[in-house]
Structure formats: C-alpha cells, structure tokens
Design an enzyme around this catalytic site. Structure first.
Site, short mmCIF file in Angstrom:
data_model
loop_
_atom_site.label_atom_id
_atom_site.label_comp_id
_atom_site.label_asym_id
_atom_site.label_seq_id
_atom_site.Cartn_x
_atom_site.Cartn_y
_atom_site.Cartn_z
N TYR A 50 0.71 -1.31 0.05
CA TYR A 50 -0.17 -0.07 -0.13
C TYR A 50 0.89 1.06 -0.04
CZ TYR A 50 -4.63 -2.32 0.76
OH TYR A 50 -5.81 -2.66 0.94
N LYS B 175 3.15 -15.36 2.46
CA LYS B 175 3.40 -16.06 1.33
C LYS B 175 5.03 -16.26 1.16
CE LYS B 175 1.73 -17.87 -2.76
NZ LYS B 175 0.85 -19.03 -2.43
N ASP C 173 -3.19 -18.27 0.55
CA ASP C 173 -4.13 -18.90 -0.12
C ASP C 173 -4.72 -20.01 0.68
OD1 ASP C 173 -1.85 -20.24 0.09
OD2 ASP C 173 -1.73 -21.08 -2.00
N ASP D 288 -6.58 -6.76 4.12
CA ASP D 288 -7.44 -6.21 3.49
C ASP D 288 -8.45 -7.36 2.79
OD1 ASP D 288 -8.98 -4.06 2.21
OD2 ASP D 288 -8.02 -4.68 0.38
N ASP E 177 -12.47 -9.00 4.44
CA ASP E 177 -13.70 -8.86 3.67
C ASP E 177 -14.18 -10.30 3.80
OD1 ASP E 177 -13.42 -6.23 2.92
OD2 ASP E 177 -14.15 -6.60 0.86
C1 IPM Z 1 -10.42 -1.34 3.76
C2 IPM Z 1 -10.89 -0.61 2.53
C3 IPM Z 1 -9.28 0.37 2.12
C4 IPM Z 1 -8.24 -0.46 2.17
C5 IPM Z 1 -9.55 1.08 0.85
C6 IPM Z 1 -10.79 1.92 0.70
C7 IPM Z 1 -8.28 2.14 0.69
O1 IPM Z 1 -10.64 -1.55 1.54
O2 IPM Z 1 -10.27 -0.25 4.89
O3 IPM Z 1 -10.52 -2.29 4.05
O4 IPM Z 1 -7.95 -1.09 1.15
O5 IPM Z 1 -7.40 -0.58 3.27
MG MG Z 2 -10.92 -3.43 2.39
#
Ligand code: IPM
Ligand code: MG
Length: 356
Positions: A142, A191, A223, A247, A251
């Site tokens: 990042y 990884k 993975d 990240d 999710d």
């Molecule tokens: C998160 C989001 C952010 C990230 C984006 C919006 C930059 O996906 O906070 O998980 O990737 O950190």
């Molecule tokens: Mg995110």
C-alpha cells in the site's frame, strides 16, 4: 469532562452511518453522564469537491488534536477517474499514516441471531467462530514505490511490497498481546513460499514469539488461509498479516459473519488515540436511500469507547443493544431474511438506542 471526537463522515453511506453512531454515543452519554464534543472534518471525495484535495491539512490537524477519530467511508464513482494520488482512498491511507496507526483490529464473530445469513454450511456455523484479524496498516504494498516504467513488453505499471523487521516486530507484539487476552493463539498469514517480505515476516514473528511463551504461534500461507476461513473458521483466534492480505481476508471474514455491514474496526498506534471505522466501503449504490446498515459504525463507536477511552461498561452496553436489536428481528436489507421485512438506517439506529 468532555471527550473530543473528530468525525470524518466522508462519502456515500459514510455520513448516514456516522450520524447513527453519533446518535448512539449521545444516548450512552445521556445514560452515563458523559459529554462528547464532536467536530466534523472533510475527507475523501467530499473534501475533493470542497477543497480540491482528498485530505486537507486542517483534517489532519483536527484528528491529531482529538482523542479519537470516527470515520465513515470514502470513495465513489464520481472520483474514480482521478489519478491515484488524488483519489479519495489516498486520504484514508494518508490519515492512517499521519496518525501512525499501524495496527488494524478487525474482529469477526458469528452473531447467533444471524446464523441463517451465514453462507457457510450448517455444521460449520454450528461450531461458531470468534476471530480477530490484526492487519498491518501503514506499510507493505500500500505504501511502497509505484509507478510506470519501460518493461519487456513496453510500458508497464508496478507496485512494490516492502517491510522492515521493525514494522513486523511492532505488529507482531500487537498481535501477541491481543492473543494473550483471548485464546492465546496467533496464526501469522504470509506467502513465504514466494515472497521475500513474507520470509522476513515469518522469521520476525518467530523471533518476537519468544517474548510471549504462553501464546502459540502458527504460520499459514495466504491462499490456504483464505480457504480455511470458509472451511473451518473456528480454528482461528488471532490472525496477524500484512496490509494487503489483511484487506482481503477481512472482507472474507466479514461475509461469513453474516454481512459486511456488521464489522467494525480499530486502527491504533503507540498512544491511546485511535481511528474507528466500519470495514465496509462507501456503498455508493445505496447511498442516500436511508437503508445502509449502521451497525458496523455503531460497533466501531463501541470499540472506540473501550479501547481509546477506557469506557468498558458503556461499550458493553452498545454491543449488548446491537445483539438485542438483531435478535429482536430488526434487519436492514443487507441482513434481511429472503422475502422478510427490513428496516431503515434510522429505524435500526433507534432500535439500538431503545435498548441502551
Ligand atoms: C479497507 C478499505 C481500504 C483499504 C480502501 C478503501 C483504501 O478496503 O479499509 O479495507 O484497502 O485499506
Ligand atoms: Mg478493504
């Protein structure tokens, strides 16, 4: 005494859900006699529209001067065409970095009342899970070098991942100490079969783990971790991983807990100041309709009370009220049963307030 909270409402559903969290904080404040001073600052697309930049200097100053920061979400199609360093998302990375928030905590647990919404097989759901993703937040790909250059096939784009041992050590300590207060198990996800940064990551995790003899450390390739999260999430206690892997995995973890609309997060550095935000994004497709799920923002406010302000009882109260509202059948569309009724953002917020 008043607590100074900076609000970064941002874009899309951000303003709606931050307003919900503020309403809940005011209700808790009323019950326990606490005073909150909320100050709004611009961030993301909203800041671009008003000032031309996604992260105005004033916002950084305001956040540095506050005890905590509560953030909604940033980004939206309106600003998607802008160059990378002027996009709304850049502001999010910028504020994380400016505040030195290298530890990102993303808890994911199964809400029993929502087990029907969990996409996993019944027998996996029945075993339950309660895990904490500790994501490194101010390093890795990042923040590495990026750009364009001439490559073998002509012009190419590149991004680079780099980690210093120092950056890994401090996130390792955060993960081990959190695990110490939980089920004492850390799974470091990397990884290392391919990436050099991951090999440094793994070796550093091993080294730091010697300082925490009562916490068990295991390693998993990313993975495999993605697969294990849906096969047997109950095996995890604390997952510690890099910025990008965290990240992605967070999710995934949010979806198995019922909805991405439910998961809060805390971003911390060395002091007590933290930034609290839902892990979901700005959801431009439903912005302004009053149907966004405010629970992740409300639960982020609870984390803020507990972690940055030391208000444990008040945080418990909010979390209990959220659980209760869900069990009493209140559902925004993201967690509504197929064909079942759903409530608006306001109604959900009120349901939580009524239970405080
Ligand atoms: C998160 C989001 C952010 C990230 C984006 C919006 C930059 O996906 O906070 O998980 O990737 O950190
Ligand atoms: Mg995110």
């Amino acid at each position: 005494m008043a607590y100074d909270i900076a609000l970064l409402r941002g874009d899309g559903i951000g303003p709606e859900i931050v307003d919900s969290a503020v309403a809940v904080l005011r209700a808790v404040g009323k019950k326990y006699g606490l005073d909150f001073n909320f100050t709004n600052y611009l961030i993301g697309g909203a800041a671009i529209d008003e000032t031309g930049v996604p992260l105005p200097e004033e916002t950084v100053k305001g956040c540095l001067g506050a005890q905590c920061v509560l953030l909604g979400a940033v980004g939206g199609p309106k600003w998607d065409g802008l160059p990378g360093d002027r996009r709304p998302e850049k502001a999010l990375l910028g504020i994380r970095s400016a505040l030195g928030l290298y530890t990102n905590l993303r808890p994911a647990r199964l809400f029993p009342a929502l087990s029907d919404e969990c996409p996993l097989r019944r027998d996996i759901v029945d075993r339950g899970f309660d895990l904490m993703i500790v994501r490194e937040l101010t390093g890795g790909i990042y923040f590495g070098d990026r750009g364009y250059r001439d490559g073998r096939y002509g012009r190419e784009a590149f991004d680079t991942e780099s980690y210093s041992a120092y950056e890994v050590e401090r996130i390792a300590r955060a993960a081990f100490s959190i695990a110490g207060g939980r089920r004492k198990k850390v799974t470091s996800v990397d990884k290392a079969n391919v990436l050099e940064t991951s090999r440094l990551w793994r070796a550093t995790m091993e080294k730091v783990s010697e300082e925490y003899p009562d916490v068990e450390l295991g390693h998993m390739f990313v993975d495999n971790a993605a697969m294990q999260l849906v096969r047997d999430p109950g095996q995890f206690d604390v997952i510690v991983t890099s910025n990008m892997f965290g990240d992605i995995l967070s999710d995934e973890a949010s979806q198995i807990s019922g909805s991405i609309g439910l998961l809060p997060s805390a971003s911390l550095g060395e002091g007590s100041r933290g930034m609290y935000e839902p892990i979901h994004g700005s959801a431009p497709d439903i912005a302004g309709q009053g149907i966004a799920d405010p629970l992740a923002a409300i639960l982020s406010a609870a984390m803020m009370l507990r972690i940055s302000l030391g208000l444990e009882r008040e945080a418990d109260d909010i979390e209990r009220a959220v659980d209760q509202a869900i069990s009493d059948g209140f559902r925004t569309p993201d967690i509504a049963r197929a064909g079942g009724e759903s409530v608006t953002t306001r109604e959900m917020t009120q349901a939580v307030i009524d239970r405080i």
